[in-house]
Design a protein around this motif. Sequence first.
Motif, PDB file in Angstrom:
ATOM      1  N   GLU A 391       4.379   0.609  -7.233  1.00  0.00           N
ATOM      2  CA  GLU A 391       3.909  -0.405  -8.180  1.00  0.00           C
ATOM      3  C   GLU A 391       2.881  -1.313  -7.503  1.00  0.00           C
ATOM      4  O   GLU A 391       3.070  -1.706  -6.345  1.00  0.00           O
ATOM      5  CB  GLU A 391       5.081  -1.289  -8.654  1.00  0.00           C
ATOM      6  N   LYS A 392       1.869  -1.657  -8.248  1.00  0.00           N
ATOM      7  CA  LYS A 392       0.848  -2.591  -7.727  1.00  0.00           C
ATOM      8  C   LYS A 392       1.475  -3.878  -7.188  1.00  0.00           C
ATOM      9  O   LYS A 392       1.097  -4.374  -6.139  1.00  0.00           O
ATOM     10  CB  LYS A 392      -0.125  -2.965  -8.849  1.00  0.00           C
ATOM     11  N   ASP A 393       2.447  -4.389  -7.927  1.00  0.00           N
ATOM     12  CA  ASP A 393       3.102  -5.649  -7.536  1.00  0.00           C
ATOM     13  C   ASP A 393       3.845  -5.540  -6.215  1.00  0.00           C
ATOM     14  O   ASP A 393       4.235  -6.555  -5.643  1.00  0.00           O
ATOM     15  CB  ASP A 393       4.194  -6.026  -8.554  1.00  0.00           C
ATOM     16  N   ASP A 394       4.110  -4.323  -5.800  1.00  0.00           N
ATOM     17  CA  ASP A 394       4.924  -4.148  -4.597  1.00  0.00           C
ATOM     18  C   ASP A 394       4.093  -4.155  -3.308  1.00  0.00           C
ATOM     19  O   ASP A 394       4.618  -3.945  -2.225  1.00  0.00           O
ATOM     20  CB  ASP A 394       5.736  -2.847  -4.684  1.00  0.00           C
ATOM     21  N   PHE A 395       2.777  -4.387  -3.441  1.00  0.00           N
ATOM     22  CA  PHE A 395       1.951  -4.470  -2.236  1.00  0.00           C
ATOM     23  C   PHE A 395       1.089  -5.721  -2.250  1.00  0.00           C
ATOM     24  O   PHE A 395       0.505  -6.071  -3.270  1.00  0.00           O
ATOM     25  CB  PHE A 395       1.036  -3.241  -2.108  1.00  0.00           C
ATOM     26  N   ARG A 396       1.046  -6.375  -1.089  1.00  0.00           N
ATOM     27  CA  ARG A 396       0.091  -7.477  -0.900  1.00  0.00           C
ATOM     28  C   ARG A 396      -0.499  -7.356   0.488  1.00  0.00           C
ATOM     29  O   ARG A 396       0.169  -6.939   1.421  1.00  0.00           O
ATOM     30  CB  ARG A 396       0.790  -8.840  -1.012  1.00  0.00           C
ATOM     31  N   GLU A 397      -1.766  -7.731   0.583  1.00  0.00           N
ATOM     32  CA  GLU A 397      -2.391  -7.696   1.920  1.00  0.00           C
ATOM     33  C   GLU A 397      -1.676  -8.668   2.848  1.00  0.00           C
ATOM     34  O   GLU A 397      -1.417  -8.374   3.998  1.00  0.00           O
ATOM     35  CB  GLU A 397      -3.862  -8.123   1.812  1.00  0.00           C
ATOM     36  N   GLU A 398      -1.425  -9.844   2.298  1.00  0.00           N
ATOM     37  CA  GLU A 398      -0.742 -10.864   3.084  1.00  0.00           C
ATOM     38  C   GLU A 398       0.329 -11.486   2.201  1.00  0.00           C
ATOM     39  O   GLU A 398       0.116 -11.624   1.007  1.00  0.00           O
ATOM     40  CB  GLU A 398      -1.713 -11.996   3.453  1.00  0.00           C
ATOM     41  N   LEU A 406       5.953  -4.476   0.306  1.00  0.00           N
ATOM     42  CA  LEU A 406       5.048  -3.968   1.344  1.00  0.00           C
ATOM     43  C   LEU A 406       3.854  -4.901   1.568  1.00  0.00           C
ATOM     44  O   LEU A 406       3.213  -5.331   0.612  1.00  0.00           O
ATOM     45  CB  LEU A 406       4.558  -2.576   0.903  1.00  0.00           C
ATOM     46  N   LYS A 407       3.582  -5.206   2.845  1.00  0.00           N
ATOM     47  CA  LYS A 407       2.366  -5.951   3.175  1.00  0.00           C
ATOM     48  C   LYS A 407       1.749  -5.332   4.420  1.00  0.00           C
ATOM     49  O   LYS A 407       2.430  -4.590   5.152  1.00  0.00           O
ATOM     50  CB  LYS A 407       2.665  -7.429   3.370  1.00  0.00           C
ATOM     51  N   LEU A 408       0.482  -5.633   4.632  1.00  0.00           N
ATOM     52  CA  LEU A 408      -0.195  -5.021   5.785  1.00  0.00           C
ATOM     53  C   LEU A 408       0.580  -5.333   7.069  1.00  0.00           C
ATOM     54  O   LEU A 408       0.963  -6.472   7.302  1.00  0.00           O
ATOM     55  CB  LEU A 408      -1.637  -5.534   5.899  1.00  0.00           C
ATOM     56  N   LYS A 458      13.753  -4.669   5.345  1.00  0.00           N
ATOM     57  CA  LYS A 458      14.077  -5.609   4.272  1.00  0.00           C
ATOM     58  C   LYS A 458      13.928  -5.037   2.854  1.00  0.00           C
ATOM     59  O   LYS A 458      14.793  -5.188   2.035  1.00  0.00           O
ATOM     60  CB  LYS A 458      13.251  -6.903   4.419  1.00  0.00           C
ATOM     61  N   GLY A 459      12.836  -4.374   2.587  1.00  0.00           N
ATOM     62  CA  GLY A 459      12.617  -3.966   1.198  1.00  0.00           C
ATOM     63  C   GLY A 459      12.814  -2.489   0.944  1.00  0.00           C
ATOM     64  O   GLY A 459      12.633  -1.659   1.839  1.00  0.00           O
ATOM     65  N   THR A 460      13.210  -2.141  -0.289  1.00  0.00           N
ATOM     66  CA  THR A 460      13.256  -0.744  -0.713  1.00  0.00           C
ATOM     67  C   THR A 460      12.428  -0.630  -1.990  1.00  0.00           C
ATOM     68  O   THR A 460      12.648  -1.392  -2.939  1.00  0.00           O
ATOM     69  CB  THR A 460      14.699  -0.294  -1.001  1.00  0.00           C
ATOM     70  N   LEU A 461      11.496   0.290  -1.984  1.00  0.00           N
ATOM     71  CA  LEU A 461      10.617   0.443  -3.149  1.00  0.00           C
ATOM     72  C   LEU A 461      10.856   1.777  -3.845  1.00  0.00           C
ATOM     73  O   LEU A 461      11.186   2.769  -3.207  1.00  0.00           O
ATOM     74  CB  LEU A 461       9.139   0.403  -2.716  1.00  0.00           C
TER      75      LEU A 461
END
Length: 561
Positions: A391-398, A406-408, A458-461
Amino acid sequence: MGEAARSLNFIEHIIEEDLGNGFPKQGLRFRFPPEPNGYLHIGHASSICLNFGLGERYGAPVNLRFDDTNPAKEEREYVDAIKRDVEWLGYRWDTERYASDYFQQLYDWAVQLIEEGKAYVDSQSSEEMAEQKGTPTQSGTESPFRNRSVAENLELFEGMKTGKFPEGTHVLRAKIDMQAKNMLMRDPIMYRILHRAHHRTNTDWCIYPMYDWTHGESDYIEQVSHSFCTLEFAMHRELYDWFLNQVHDPDKVRPKQREFARRNLSHTVVSKRKLLQLVEQGVVNGWDDPRMPTISGLRRRGYTPESIRNFAETIGIAKRDNLIDVSLLEFHAREHLNKVAPRVMAVLNPLKVVITNYPEGEEEWLEAENNPGDDTAGSRKIPFSGELYIEKDDFREEANRKFFRLKLGGEVRLKNGFIIKAESCTKDTDGNIVEVQCTYDPKSKSGSGTEESLRKVKGTLHWVSIEHALEAEVRLYDRLFTDESPDTHKDKDFMDFINPNAMEVITGYLEPSLKNAKIEDRVQFQRLGYFCVDPDSNSEKQVFNRTVGLRDTWAKIQEKS
Ligand code: ATP
Ligand code: MG
């Protein structure tokens, strides 16, 4: 709630009292009496659960009786839909009855009333009759036709029946009391002329009995012991009893009318007439549109019969009208679907993830449990490859430390799969992220037993493999009205509150196991909500409806109060 845990409601107290006073238990009989002028809605579910629930509790028969005395509004289609809905809710009626089965008997009794000087034909216009009705504080005026002779009345009534007169020229009225405090007792109309074909009796009749004359006598014919209706009929009880007095044989059961509160649900309307308006004006796509509060709409939306019954049981029976928040209904959908819906993965707002260290062109099939809460639910295989959607919401650069997705530079576990780490991302010319490049840890496969597989991140996607994903149409629903009580505003029509965004149609990417899902199958898209297969699906394209999201807003409301 278990039967034993619940105390008796006031309706059950009435029955218990009657049994205590010597009414025989085997004499108990109930009925559910819909008018076939539309589809059943969630309000009817309360009445169905009440009457059929009493039948179960007391081992008593429950009739399904169609109150079909208005051919102008009633149709066979509605009869069929009502039967389907009651059965789908899980109830079995004892016998299927129709008020129209009793037209001859009702007519014969009406003739008897005329002969006894208790009914007369009035030949005034409806306006004239309305003027004579008086007001609650002012008594009515007697009709100039009130003292017609029995012979003249019989002849006119016969003429009404045989079709001699046009509509609106004559009615049959009970001769009760134009001074009565209760205005319903001021010579109520028993029959009107209607030159309309009836869905069952066709053109056999051109006079049709009114509700008050029909309902109690139908209860009596069927020997219903307790006739439950909604509060707006409380004032009708006196008339119900008056009509019964005219025909009652003391050796037979005398039905008892008692009233309970109508149930209203927030952010919708529970009135067949208003729901018909939504259908006719094309606001929704038919009575079973998943935005509708009809039983068939809820079914198509993905509700289970159990969730609707549990909802009705929780709100119970009340003596005063009130508004039930729709989130309570949603709570019950979630609660039951959580137990029965298999878990699957689907991505609704996709962002491409490329696993740069995954062998090119490879794929593997991972084991996934169908329902971790249910040992009997089994497992299935899902494909993993080097190109996935998340999902788009599940990634951020920072992001700050509270962002467990998920983040970089960060790691997450892909559900049923591997731990991945985001290394870099690519943007389009507008600066939107279009792809994330990740590496994966090949030893971290879920369930493989390795040290790496047990490592906590921490996270599971949730995710799907792009190459294997099924594209499906996904319909996301929201409340049909923006106002919680759209039909209670004095200065506004309920149609003014239609939510134009009550349905959003998007493309979803589904794990391939859903290829064989059948219409009405219900699943949980993990982390997203409960969905079910819509009948619009075909071999080319599947359509899924979102029943309800996963978030339990009702529980939050409860905690606050
Ligand atoms: P509508 O206005 O939607 O047509 P109705 O009461 O005229 O409702 P019926 O077909 O006559 O509909 O109803 C069958 C039974 O269901 C009746 O006993 C009625 O009192 C009950 N019922 C209808 N609506 C509700 C409701 N919102 N809550 C509880 N019981 C209801
Ligand atoms: Mg009605």
